[in-house]
Design a protein around this motif. Structure first.
Motif, PDB file in Angstrom:
ATOM      1  N   ASP A  41     -53.731   0.929 -11.020  1.00 38.60           N
ATOM      2  CA  ASP A  41     -53.316   0.201 -12.212  1.00 38.60           C
ATOM      3  C   ASP A  41     -54.443  -0.054 -13.216  1.00 38.60           C
ATOM      4  O   ASP A  41     -54.204  -0.674 -14.259  1.00 38.60           O
ATOM      5  CB  ASP A  41     -52.683  -1.145 -11.809  1.00 38.60           C
ATOM      6  CG  ASP A  41     -51.305  -0.958 -11.179  1.00 38.60           C
ATOM      7  OD1 ASP A  41     -50.651   0.048 -11.488  1.00 38.60           O
ATOM      8  OD2 ASP A  41     -50.905  -1.822 -10.370  1.00 38.60           O
ATOM      9  N   THR A  59     -42.641   7.510  -4.893  1.00 40.42           N
ATOM     10  CA  THR A  59     -43.168   6.386  -4.107  1.00 40.42           C
ATOM     11  C   THR A  59     -43.531   6.830  -2.691  1.00 40.42           C
ATOM     12  O   THR A  59     -43.574   6.022  -1.769  1.00 40.42           O
ATOM     13  CB  THR A  59     -42.138   5.237  -4.060  1.00 40.42           C
ATOM     14  OG1 THR A  59     -40.925   5.702  -3.457  1.00 40.42           O
ATOM     15  CG2 THR A  59     -41.838   4.721  -5.455  1.00 40.42           C
ATOM     16  N   HIS A 118     -47.884   1.482  -5.862  1.00 41.17           N
ATOM     17  CA  HIS A 118     -46.543   0.877  -5.792  1.00 41.17           C
ATOM     18  C   HIS A 118     -45.593   1.815  -5.044  1.00 41.17           C
ATOM     19  O   HIS A 118     -44.570   2.245  -5.578  1.00 41.17           O
ATOM     20  CB  HIS A 118     -46.044   0.567  -7.203  1.00 41.17           C
ATOM     21  CG  HIS A 118     -46.979  -0.293  -7.985  1.00 41.17           C
ATOM     22  ND1 HIS A 118     -47.003  -1.670  -7.864  1.00 41.17           N
ATOM     23  CD2 HIS A 118     -47.966   0.027  -8.858  1.00 41.17           C
ATOM     24  CE1 HIS A 118     -47.950  -2.164  -8.650  1.00 41.17           C
ATOM     25  NE2 HIS A 118     -48.552  -1.162  -9.260  1.00 41.17           N
ATOM     26  N   SER A 137     -43.515  -1.483  -0.993  1.00 40.42           N
ATOM     27  CA  SER A 137     -42.153  -1.969  -1.194  1.00 40.42           C
ATOM     28  C   SER A 137     -41.538  -2.549   0.071  1.00 40.42           C
ATOM     29  O   SER A 137     -40.681  -3.439   0.001  1.00 40.42           O
ATOM     30  CB  SER A 137     -41.272  -0.836  -1.734  1.00 40.42           C
ATOM     31  OG  SER A 137     -41.764  -0.382  -2.982  1.00 40.42           O
ATOM     32  N   ASP A 159     -40.248  -5.985  -4.993  1.00 40.59           N
ATOM     33  CA  ASP A 159     -40.456  -6.291  -6.407  1.00 40.59           C
ATOM     34  C   ASP A 159     -41.831  -5.817  -6.889  1.00 40.59           C
ATOM     35  O   ASP A 159     -41.997  -5.391  -8.034  1.00 40.59           O
ATOM     36  CB  ASP A 159     -40.322  -7.790  -6.663  1.00 40.59           C
ATOM     37  CG  ASP A 159     -38.880  -8.270  -6.528  1.00 40.59           C
ATOM     38  OD1 ASP A 159     -37.973  -7.488  -6.869  1.00 40.59           O
ATOM     39  OD2 ASP A 159     -38.673  -9.409  -6.082  1.00 40.59           O
ATOM     40  N   LYS A 160     -42.825  -5.879  -6.003  1.00 41.23           N
ATOM     41  CA  LYS A 160     -44.166  -5.403  -6.372  1.00 41.23           C
ATOM     42  C   LYS A 160     -44.261  -3.877  -6.308  1.00 41.23           C
ATOM     43  O   LYS A 160     -45.108  -3.290  -6.986  1.00 41.23           O
ATOM     44  CB  LYS A 160     -45.210  -6.023  -5.438  1.00 41.23           C
ATOM     45  CG  LYS A 160     -45.447  -7.507  -5.673  1.00 41.23           C
ATOM     46  CD  LYS A 160     -46.554  -8.031  -4.762  1.00 41.23           C
ATOM     47  CE  LYS A 160     -46.819  -9.511  -5.021  1.00 41.23           C
ATOM     48  NZ  LYS A 160     -47.880 -10.037  -4.110  1.00 41.23           N
ATOM     49  N   TYR A 208     -41.195  -1.032  -5.887  1.00 41.78           N
ATOM     50  CA  TYR A 208     -40.162  -0.434  -6.730  1.00 41.78           C
ATOM     51  C   TYR A 208     -39.962  -1.225  -8.025  1.00 41.78           C
ATOM     52  O   TYR A 208     -39.826  -0.639  -9.106  1.00 41.78           O
ATOM     53  CB  TYR A 208     -38.835  -0.379  -5.975  1.00 41.78           C
ATOM     54  CG  TYR A 208     -38.870   0.349  -4.659  1.00 41.78           C
ATOM     55  CD1 TYR A 208     -39.596   1.533  -4.493  1.00 41.78           C
ATOM     56  CD2 TYR A 208     -38.166  -0.144  -3.553  1.00 41.78           C
ATOM     57  CE1 TYR A 208     -39.612   2.196  -3.281  1.00 41.78           C
ATOM     58  CE2 TYR A 208     -38.174   0.524  -2.338  1.00 41.78           C
ATOM     59  CZ  TYR A 208     -38.904   1.688  -2.199  1.00 41.78           C
ATOM     60  OH  TYR A 208     -38.911   2.340  -0.987  1.00 41.78           O
ATOM     61  N   GLY A 209     -39.932  -2.535  -7.908  1.00 41.39           N
ATOM     62  CA  GLY A 209     -39.656  -3.375  -9.073  1.00 41.39           C
ATOM     63  C   GLY A 209     -40.676  -3.202 -10.186  1.00 41.39           C
ATOM     64  O   GLY A 209     -40.322  -3.182 -11.371  1.00 41.39           O
ATOM     65  N   TYR A 210     -41.942  -3.074  -9.811  1.00 41.39           N
ATOM     66  CA  TYR A 210     -42.996  -2.877 -10.821  1.00 41.39           C
ATOM     67  C   TYR A 210     -42.783  -1.568 -11.579  1.00 41.39           C
ATOM     68  O   TYR A 210     -42.890  -1.522 -12.818  1.00 41.39           O
ATOM     69  CB  TYR A 210     -44.364  -2.872 -10.150  1.00 41.39           C
ATOM     70  CG  TYR A 210     -45.509  -2.690 -11.122  1.00 41.39           C
ATOM     71  CD1 TYR A 210     -46.077  -3.779 -11.768  1.00 41.39           C
ATOM     72  CD2 TYR A 210     -46.010  -1.421 -11.404  1.00 41.39           C
ATOM     73  CE1 TYR A 210     -47.122  -3.621 -12.673  1.00 41.39           C
ATOM     74  CE2 TYR A 210     -47.047  -1.246 -12.309  1.00 41.39           C
ATOM     75  CZ  TYR A 210     -47.603  -2.347 -12.938  1.00 41.39           C
ATOM     76  OH  TYR A 210     -48.632  -2.178 -13.836  1.00 41.39           O
ATOM     77  N   LEU A 211     -42.469  -0.515 -10.849  1.00 44.33           N
ATOM     78  CA  LEU A 211     -42.257   0.781 -11.491  1.00 44.33           C
ATOM     79  C   LEU A 211     -41.051   0.747 -12.425  1.00 44.33           C
ATOM     80  O   LEU A 211     -41.071   1.347 -13.508  1.00 44.33           O
ATOM     81  CB  LEU A 211     -42.060   1.867 -10.427  1.00 44.33           C
ATOM     82  CG  LEU A 211     -43.262   2.124  -9.507  1.00 44.33           C
ATOM     83  CD1 LEU A 211     -42.873   3.097  -8.401  1.00 44.33           C
ATOM     84  CD2 LEU A 211     -44.462   2.645 -10.284  1.00 44.33           C
ATOM     85  N   ASP A 222     -39.457  -2.196 -13.787  1.00 42.31           N
ATOM     86  CA  ASP A 222     -39.500  -3.215 -14.830  1.00 42.31           C
ATOM     87  C   ASP A 222     -40.712  -3.089 -15.746  1.00 42.31           C
ATOM     88  O   ASP A 222     -40.598  -3.271 -16.960  1.00 42.31           O
ATOM     89  CB  ASP A 222     -39.498  -4.612 -14.196  1.00 42.31           C
ATOM     90  CG  ASP A 222     -38.282  -4.857 -13.322  1.00 42.31           C
ATOM     91  OD1 ASP A 222     -37.201  -4.344 -13.674  1.00 42.31           O
ATOM     92  OD2 ASP A 222     -38.412  -5.537 -12.286  1.00 42.31           O
ATOM     93  N   THR A 223     -41.864  -2.800 -15.175  1.00 35.13           N
ATOM     94  CA  THR A 223     -43.086  -2.753 -15.969  1.00 35.13           C
ATOM     95  C   THR A 223     -43.352  -1.376 -16.546  1.00 35.13           C
ATOM     96  O   THR A 223     -43.805  -1.258 -17.693  1.00 35.13           O
ATOM     97  CB  THR A 223     -44.301  -3.189 -15.112  1.00 35.13           C
ATOM     98  OG1 THR A 223     -44.019  -4.489 -14.561  1.00 35.13           O
ATOM     99  CG2 THR A 223     -45.566  -3.263 -15.953  1.00 35.13           C
TER     100      THR A 223
END
Length: 298
Positions: free
Chosen positions: A223, A245, A254, A259, A264-265, A267-270, A272-273
């Protein structure tokens, strides 16, 4: 009795139509840049359930609701295409040696091994068998197929699956047009771009101008790289983003392992962010469960 036959016929017709509509529906999401859900790609099928690149591994992926299955292609000595990741038989079958040194009828006598290196009852499927198996049900990413694509396309035409196939690669836009140009009305081509490369942003811009792809597969190691966030904004509403992933250095850490601890950290990061709307995973059931809880998968 006549009414029963009519009912059974209607149910079979509905089932067939639904399956065909399902594949077309998934393709339409890609072609229209639909961002309302996240498409799930099963790497080599559901290989935790059955041997990788086997028909049962594909079947279970379809059964759980996967959108795309990734399979690998090798060619036998007598020119037949089979599902296999490695160039050698040793790891995944009871045979040994190069696939290219074996005739298909000999390979068919072998048994596939599962992820624990244990012999199973499953045999190596041909690409034609796999294409007929998935026809109308799901999209398929053919890995390692670019080496023989002119021949493989004949199989796609024969099986009526030309519009179910995704090809990916790291060739330039010019090379893609030269090698695959005549197929691109049917076959979906997705460029792979390593965001840690110095010219990554330039590659993306050139592909958008020259090929207008429906999606990019993006790779980055950690990151500290600011480009994934920048690319999300650049492609938003224009091109879908695919992340793998499978292991940490493909998606900035990530991955599936992160996961499992905190989806959330991972799959969710990929999603949402970084704006991912296609995720390839070695844990399709786990990913689908997470997405459904969030209302991001049918």
């Amino acid at each position: 009795m006549k009414k029963l036959y009519i009912l059974l016929f209607a149910l079979c017709a509905f089932s067939t139509t639904y399956a065909q509509d399902k594949a077309a529906e998934i393709r339409n999401k890609l072609m229209t840049g639909d961002q309302s859900s996240v498409l799930v790609v099963a790497h080599r099928g559901d290989w935790r359930f059955a041997p990788e690149n086997s028909l049962p591994a594909i079947d279970n992926a379809i059964k759980m609701g996967v959108d795309i299955v990734e399979i690998d292609i090798q060619r036998t000595k007598d020119g037949h295409f089979i599902l296999m990741h490695d160039a050698k038989l040793n790891r995944t079958t009871t045979g040994k040696g190069d696939v290219s040194a074996w005739m298909l009828d000999s390979i068919r006598t072998l048994k596939l091994k599962n992820g624990c290196n244990i012999k199973t009852k499953e045999v190596v499927p041909t690409l034609e068998e796999a294409l007929l198996h998935i026809k109308g049900k799901i999209l398929v990413n053919l890995d390692k197929a670019d080496r023989y694509f002119d021949e493989i396309y004949l199989l796609l035409e024969k099986t009526g699956t030309t519009k179910q196939v995704i090809m990916k690669g790291n060739k330039s836009a010019e090379e893609v047009r030269k090698q695959f140009g005549k197929y691109l009305d049917d076959v979906i081509y997705m460029p792979i771009v390593k965001l840690d490369s110095q010219d990554a942003e330039e590659q993306i811009d050139l592909f958008v101008i020259d090929l207008n792809p429906v999606a990019f597969e993006l790779l980055y190691e950690n990151d500290f790289n600011p480009l994934p966030l920048k690319v999300k904004e650049k492609l938003n509403g224009k091109v879908l983003i695919w992340y793998n992933t499978l292991w940490d250095t493909m998606a900035g850490g990530h991955d599936d392992d992160m996961s499992l601890d905190d989806p959330d950290k991972g799959y969710g990061y990929l999603i949402d962010t970084l704006g991912a709307r296609i995720l390839q995973t070695d844990r399709p059931a786990y990913l689908i469960d997470y997405l459904r809880k969030r209302g991001l998968h049918d």
